[in-house]
Design a protein around this motif. Structure first.
Motif, mmCIF file in Angstrom:
data_model
loop_
_atom_site.group_PDB
_atom_site.id
_atom_site.type_symbol
_atom_site.label_atom_id
_atom_site.label_comp_id
_atom_site.label_asym_id
_atom_site.label_seq_id
_atom_site.Cartn_x
_atom_site.Cartn_y
_atom_site.Cartn_z
ATOM 1 N N UNK A 284 0.943 -1.202 -0.013
ATOM 2 C CA UNK A 284 -0.136 0.082 -0.098
ATOM 3 C C UNK A 284 0.720 1.221 -0.026
ATOM 4 N N UNK A 285 0.254 2.257 -0.457
ATOM 5 C CA UNK A 285 0.972 3.458 -0.379
ATOM 6 C C UNK A 285 0.068 4.828 -0.143
ATOM 7 N N UNK B 57 4.540 0.976 2.232
ATOM 8 C CA UNK B 57 4.691 -0.495 2.986
ATOM 9 C C UNK B 57 5.057 -1.567 2.076
ATOM 10 N N UNK B 58 6.259 -1.910 2.270
ATOM 11 C CA UNK B 58 6.636 -3.205 1.478
ATOM 12 C C UNK B 58 6.507 -4.443 2.177
ATOM 13 N N UNK C 31 1.616 2.323 -10.958
ATOM 14 C CA UNK C 31 2.702 0.838 -10.544
ATOM 15 C C UNK C 31 3.993 0.919 -11.322
ATOM 16 N N UNK C 32 5.044 0.517 -10.617
ATOM 17 C CA UNK C 32 6.222 0.461 -11.207
ATOM 18 C C UNK C 32 6.807 -0.902 -11.054
ATOM 19 N N UNK C 33 7.984 -1.083 -11.158
ATOM 20 C CA UNK C 33 8.625 -2.322 -10.952
ATOM 21 C C UNK C 33 8.519 -2.970 -9.655
ATOM 22 N N UNK D 63 5.751 -7.381 -4.534
ATOM 23 C CA UNK D 63 4.944 -6.561 -3.914
ATOM 24 C C UNK D 63 4.901 -5.601 -4.802
ATOM 25 N N UNK D 64 3.855 -4.846 -4.959
ATOM 26 C CA UNK D 64 3.537 -3.590 -5.774
ATOM 27 C C UNK D 64 4.107 -2.321 -5.103
#
Length: 378
Positions: free
Chosen positions: A75-76, A94-95, A114-116, A134-135
């Motif tokens: 989440x972000x 949060x990773x 969304x990235x790598x 994990x996004x």
């Protein structure tokens, strides 16, 4: 500050600029702050991405940690503010479910689409390696892609070149000079790769091979002697004399007296018939070596450095968890358990040549003595 979450990322007001600037500076937790991001844009007109830990003044770090405490991993939350017409974004990410990271970025440093993804890895109860994606936002993926460049360079200097381990000394000045030489060599290696075309045979040259070529060029170049370059900052007590040729066609370097350190071994090298470096390969040079240079001894000794095993076993004292595998030292009458081994030496019937900390030092000293006998060095 205005809150911008995942639900609003498709709107123009809920995401950062989708066209990142080519001039992006990254900062670690020691330097990053709201003030630094502001001055990077206001004074230098560059974009900035940094992670905030200790310098949390004027940042919503505590707010993000409190709001996202129960949020799942991946989440972000994006917050936006404006200081003197400078737009800044604070991103909480949060990773995993227990850790919240806080980032500060300028407007055109990237976007929060969304990235790598981050790849989380772990060992399950059946000793199988598992992983999941994990996004994470693109701007955070950009940060983690390039933020470890300095760490990678230091690792290459400390783990691959290892001059501090090869040139053992108790003199502080010599120790500092050794580190500076290592930094210069690694930086030169990076610069050499950067300016080498893709189809060049040295495009992916290894660091130690580059050191061999550079040492050979320094010994065999045709540049004129320039004694005026030696100043009071040199660690050599006297200005070294140029290489002199003996009767047997051998180049002998003069002895160098180093302040507070042991005099390094003399470099005795038989030169090939052709004095041109372009016509001489490293194999031809090595085949004509009668003595051993400091680089050769260091390279042979460094091969016998003990390594930490990657094998994991269950930790019996805690009931769960993993620890490195340990075995009894291979030396006679030694019952010490260790997780380090020498990958060069023959272990016989053992799986590895296990060495405890005490016998690892003795093992290296024995290797040095054998090399001295091999090359007939005092």
């Amino acid at each position: 500050m205005q809150e911008r979450g995942d639900a609003e990322r498709d709107s123009d007001d809920g995401r950062m600029n989708a066209v990142p600037s080519p001039q992006i500076f990254l900062g670690d937790a020691w330097f990053s702050s709201v003030e630094l991001a502001y001055h990077a844009k206001n004074t230098l007109d560059v974009e900035y991405i940094g992670i905030i830990k200790s310098n949390s003044g004027r940042s919503p770090k505590g707010f993000l940690e409190q709001v996202m405490k129960e949020w799942p991993g991946g989440s972000h939350l994006v917050l936006k503010t404006k200081i003197d017409d400078i737009v800044l974004y604070a991103i909480g990410y949060k990773y995993c479910s227990s850790k919240t990271l806080t980032f500060i970025t300028t407007e055109k440093a990237g976007h929060t689409e969304p990235g790598m993804p981050y790849v989380a890895k772990w060992i399950d109860e059946n000793c199988n390696q598992c992983h999941c994606h994990v996004p994470r936002p693109s701007v955070i993926a950009t940060y983690f892609k390039y933020s470890n460049i300095v760490d990678v360079t230091n690792q290459q200097r400390q783990k691959e070149l290892r001059l501090e381990k090869c040139w053992i000394t108790h003199d502080g000045i010599f120790r500092i000079i050794t580190t500076l030489i290592g930094m210069t060599v690694v930086d030169s290696w990076w610069a050499y790769q950067h300016h080498t075309r893709e189809n060049h045979r040295h495009n992916n040259i290894k660091l130690l091979d580059f050191c061999d070529y550079m040492a050979y060029d320094m010994l065999c170049n045709d540049l004129p002697a320039q004694p005026n370059l030696h100043d009071s900052h040199s660690i050599i007590a006297a200005v070294p004399r140029p290489l002199t040729a003996s009767n047997n066609n051998t180049m002998v370097a003069p002895p160098h007296q180093v302040f507070g350190a042991v005099t390094p071994p003399k470099s005795i090298m038989t030169m090939p018939n052709s004095q041109s470096p372009d016509n001489t390969s490293m194999s031809d040079l090595t085949s004509n070596v009668r003595g051993a240079t400091a680089f050769e001894i260091a390279a042979n000794v460094s091969k016998h450095d003990v390594k930490q095993t990657n094998l994991k076993v269950r930790n019996p004292t805690r009931g769960k968890g993993w620890r490195p595998k340990r075995a009894i030292c291979i030396e006679k009458d030694c019952n010490n358990k260790t997780s380090k081994y020498c990958e060069i030496c023959d272990p016989g019937r053992r799986d590895h040549y296990w060495l405890c900390s005490f016998h690892a030092e003795q093992h290296k000293e024995k290797i040095i003595e054998d090399l001295k006998k091999q090359y007939n060095l005092p």
